[in-house]
Design a protein around this motif. Sequence first.
Motif, PDB file in Angstrom:
ATOM      1  N   ARG A  43       0.098   3.798   1.578  1.00  0.00           N
ATOM      2  CA  ARG A  43      -0.097   4.444   2.876  1.00  0.00           C
ATOM      3  C   ARG A  43       0.340   3.494   3.994  1.00  0.00           C
ATOM      4  O   ARG A  43       0.539   2.299   3.778  1.00  0.00           O
ATOM      5  CB  ARG A  43      -1.556   4.860   3.069  1.00  0.00           C
ATOM      6  CG  ARG A  43      -2.020   5.889   2.034  1.00  0.00           C
ATOM      7  CD  ARG A  43      -3.425   6.388   2.334  1.00  0.00           C
ATOM      8  NE  ARG A  43      -3.886   7.274   1.258  1.00  0.00           N
ATOM      9  CZ  ARG A  43      -5.096   7.822   1.227  1.00  0.00           C
ATOM     10  NH1 ARG A  43      -5.956   7.596   2.231  1.00  0.00           N
ATOM     11  NH2 ARG A  43      -5.471   8.598   0.223  1.00  0.00           N
ATOM     12  N   GLY A  44       0.436   4.035   5.179  1.00  0.00           N
ATOM     13  CA  GLY A  44       0.834   3.205   6.317  1.00  0.00           C
ATOM     14  C   GLY A  44      -0.034   3.506   7.514  1.00  0.00           C
ATOM     15  O   GLY A  44       0.370   4.266   8.406  1.00  0.00           O
ATOM     16  N   CYS A  45      -1.216   2.924   7.543  1.00  0.00           N
ATOM     17  CA  CYS A  45      -2.108   3.172   8.677  1.00  0.00           C
ATOM     18  C   CYS A  45      -1.587   2.402   9.887  1.00  0.00           C
ATOM     19  O   CYS A  45      -1.140   1.263   9.753  1.00  0.00           O
ATOM     20  CB  CYS A  45      -3.531   2.757   8.340  1.00  0.00           C
ATOM     21  SG  CYS A  45      -4.202   3.683   6.932  1.00  0.00           S
ATOM     22  N   VAL A  77      -5.549  -2.249  -1.692  1.00  0.00           N
ATOM     23  CA  VAL A  77      -4.648  -1.326  -1.016  1.00  0.00           C
ATOM     24  C   VAL A  77      -4.952   0.058  -1.579  1.00  0.00           C
ATOM     25  O   VAL A  77      -5.679   0.191  -2.576  1.00  0.00           O
ATOM     26  CB  VAL A  77      -3.171  -1.709  -1.320  1.00  0.00           C
ATOM     27  CG1 VAL A  77      -2.820  -3.052  -0.700  1.00  0.00           C
ATOM     28  CG2 VAL A  77      -2.906  -1.709  -2.815  1.00  0.00           C
ATOM     29  N   THR A  78      -4.400   1.091  -0.992  1.00  0.00           N
ATOM     30  CA  THR A  78      -4.600   2.433  -1.545  1.00  0.00           C
ATOM     31  C   THR A  78      -3.474   2.720  -2.525  1.00  0.00           C
ATOM     32  O   THR A  78      -2.304   2.578  -2.183  1.00  0.00           O
ATOM     33  CB  THR A  78      -4.642   3.478  -0.417  1.00  0.00           C
ATOM     34  OG1 THR A  78      -5.765   3.196   0.409  1.00  0.00           O
ATOM     35  CG2 THR A  78      -4.767   4.882  -0.966  1.00  0.00           C
ATOM     36  N   VAL A 124      -1.195  -4.618   6.369  1.00  0.00           N
ATOM     37  CA  VAL A 124      -0.736  -4.606   4.979  1.00  0.00           C
ATOM     38  C   VAL A 124       0.575  -3.820   4.890  1.00  0.00           C
ATOM     39  O   VAL A 124       0.719  -2.779   5.520  1.00  0.00           O
ATOM     40  CB  VAL A 124      -1.808  -3.981   4.065  1.00  0.00           C
ATOM     41  CG1 VAL A 124      -1.288  -3.826   2.646  1.00  0.00           C
ATOM     42  CG2 VAL A 124      -3.077  -4.829   4.078  1.00  0.00           C
ATOM     43  N   CYS A 172       0.830  -1.204   0.000  1.00  0.00           N
ATOM     44  CA  CYS A 172       0.000   0.000   0.000  1.00  0.00           C
ATOM     45  C   CYS A 172       0.868   1.259   0.000  1.00  0.00           C
ATOM     46  O   CYS A 172       1.979   1.254   0.539  1.00  0.00           O
ATOM     47  CB  CYS A 172      -0.873  -0.003   1.251  1.00  0.00           C
ATOM     48  SG  CYS A 172      -2.039   1.365   1.309  1.00  0.00           S
ATOM     49  N   PHE A 230      -2.858   0.780  12.199  1.00  0.00           N
ATOM     50  CA  PHE A 230      -3.547  -0.430  12.669  1.00  0.00           C
ATOM     51  C   PHE A 230      -3.476  -1.571  11.668  1.00  0.00           C
ATOM     52  O   PHE A 230      -3.891  -2.689  11.978  1.00  0.00           O
ATOM     53  CB  PHE A 230      -5.040  -0.108  12.881  1.00  0.00           C
ATOM     54  CG  PHE A 230      -5.749   0.211  11.587  1.00  0.00           C
ATOM     55  CD1 PHE A 230      -6.354  -0.782  10.833  1.00  0.00           C
ATOM     56  CD2 PHE A 230      -5.796   1.506  11.094  1.00  0.00           C
ATOM     57  CE1 PHE A 230      -6.994  -0.499   9.622  1.00  0.00           C
ATOM     58  CE2 PHE A 230      -6.426   1.808   9.889  1.00  0.00           C
ATOM     59  CZ  PHE A 230      -7.032   0.799   9.168  1.00  0.00           C
ATOM     60  N   CYS A 231      -2.962  -1.290  10.488  1.00  0.00           N
ATOM     61  CA  CYS A 231      -3.149  -2.219   9.378  1.00  0.00           C
ATOM     62  C   CYS A 231      -1.939  -3.105   9.098  1.00  0.00           C
ATOM     63  O   CYS A 231      -0.815  -2.616   9.009  1.00  0.00           O
ATOM     64  CB  CYS A 231      -3.460  -1.413   8.114  1.00  0.00           C
ATOM     65  SG  CYS A 231      -3.708  -2.455   6.669  1.00  0.00           S
TER      66      CYS A 231
HETATM   67  S1  SF4 Z   1      -4.493  -1.076   3.036  1.00  0.00           S
HETATM   68 FE1  SF4 Z   1      -5.889   0.524   3.705  1.00  0.00          FE
HETATM   69  S2  SF4 Z   1      -5.886   0.395   5.902  1.00  0.00           S
HETATM   70 FE2  SF4 Z   1      -4.089  -0.706   5.185  1.00  0.00          FE
HETATM   71  S3  SF4 Z   1      -2.428   0.820   5.184  1.00  0.00           S
HETATM   72 FE3  SF4 Z   1      -3.339   0.869   3.174  1.00  0.00          FE
HETATM   73  S4  SF4 Z   1      -4.862   2.498   3.286  1.00  0.00           S
HETATM   74 FE4  SF4 Z   1      -4.347   1.934   5.353  1.00  0.00          FE
END
Ligand code: SF4
Length: 299
Positions: free
Chosen positions: A69-71, A109-110, A76, A67, A73-74
Motif C-alpha cells: 500500500r502507499g499511505c 508492512v501490509t 515506508v 509495502c 503519510f508513511c
Molecule cells: S506500512 Fe502501513 S502505514 Fe505504511 S504504507 Fe504500508 S500500510 Fe500504509
Amino acid sequence: MTTRAELPARKPDWLKKRLPESGSLLRMESLLREKGLHTVCESALCPNLGECFERGTATFLIMGDVCTRGCGFCGVAEGLPGILDAEEPGHVADAVALLGLRHVVITSVTRDDLPDGGAGHYVATIRAVRARAPLATVEVLVPDFLGRMEHLDLVLHVAPEVFNHNVETVPRLYPAVRPQAVYERSLAVLSHAAAHGAGLVKTGWMVGLGEREEEMRDLFEDVAAAGVDVVTIGQYLRPSKNHLPVMEYVLPEVFDRYREWGEALGLQVHAAPFVRSSFQAGESLVQALGRSAEGHQSA
Ligand code: SF4
C-alpha cells in the motif's frame, strides 16, 4: 493554533529533539543489520528512534520493508514485496534475547499479496519470541488483513498481550491519508479483537493533517465503542516532499485536551507531539495493567 497558511518554515520549539548518543545508535543498528532485521523506527523515520535505540528498544518491522500500500503519510516504500524470509522469526527472537527486551513490539508492512495477509508469519514470530524470551510481553501492531477475521484470529489465538491496529486519522481524510484502507474496516478489526479475548486493545492516530476538533470527538467515541483500551495520538511529521503536507502544528495544550476527552470515555490516552504507536509501549502496558487492577479492586 498554527494553520497551514501560516505554517513557519522552521518547526516550533516543541517539535525539536536532541540528537541521540551515536554509540548506542551504532550498536543497535549493527545488531539489526547482523540479524537482517528491519525496524519501523528506521523505515518510517521515527523522531524517537534515537531515544528508543539508546534505551535498547525497537519496533521490529517484519515481512520486509516494501509495502503493498502507499499511505500518504508513511515513509515506508510502496511496491512489490519480496518473498518471506522463513528465518526472520528466529532472528527477531535472537535480537530480543540479545537486547534483553521485556516488552517486544512487532509490526509489519501490509502484505495484501499474501493469501493470509501475513498472519502466519506473525504467529511464527510471536512463537519464536515466546520460546527465546518467555518472560517478555508481546505487542503486535497489525494491518487490517483486508478485514478477513479468520486471519486476524490466527494472531489472536497466540494471545499477544497488546493488540494494536491504527486508525491513523478521521474518516473524511482516508482518501488522501490511507487510500487502500477503510475506516469502518479498521473499527471492525478493533471490535473483533476486543470481542475475541485480545489482551489490551490499542489504536492510534496522527493529528496535524487537517482534522477538525468535532471529528476528533467522533473518533474517540467510535474507538471507545469498539472496545479499545489504549489510544496514542501524535503530531504528523512529513517524511519527505513526496508525502502529505503538515496542515497544522498542534499545540501541546491541545494534546492535553484530547487526552482529557479520551479519559472521560474511560480510555487510557497517550497524547503529545512525539507520541507514536509503540513509543514507550512497555510503560503504557504497565500503566494499563495498573488501571485494570485498580478497576478490579474498586469493583
Ligand atoms: S506500512 Fe502501513 S502505514 Fe505504511 S504504507 Fe504500508 S500500510 Fe500504509
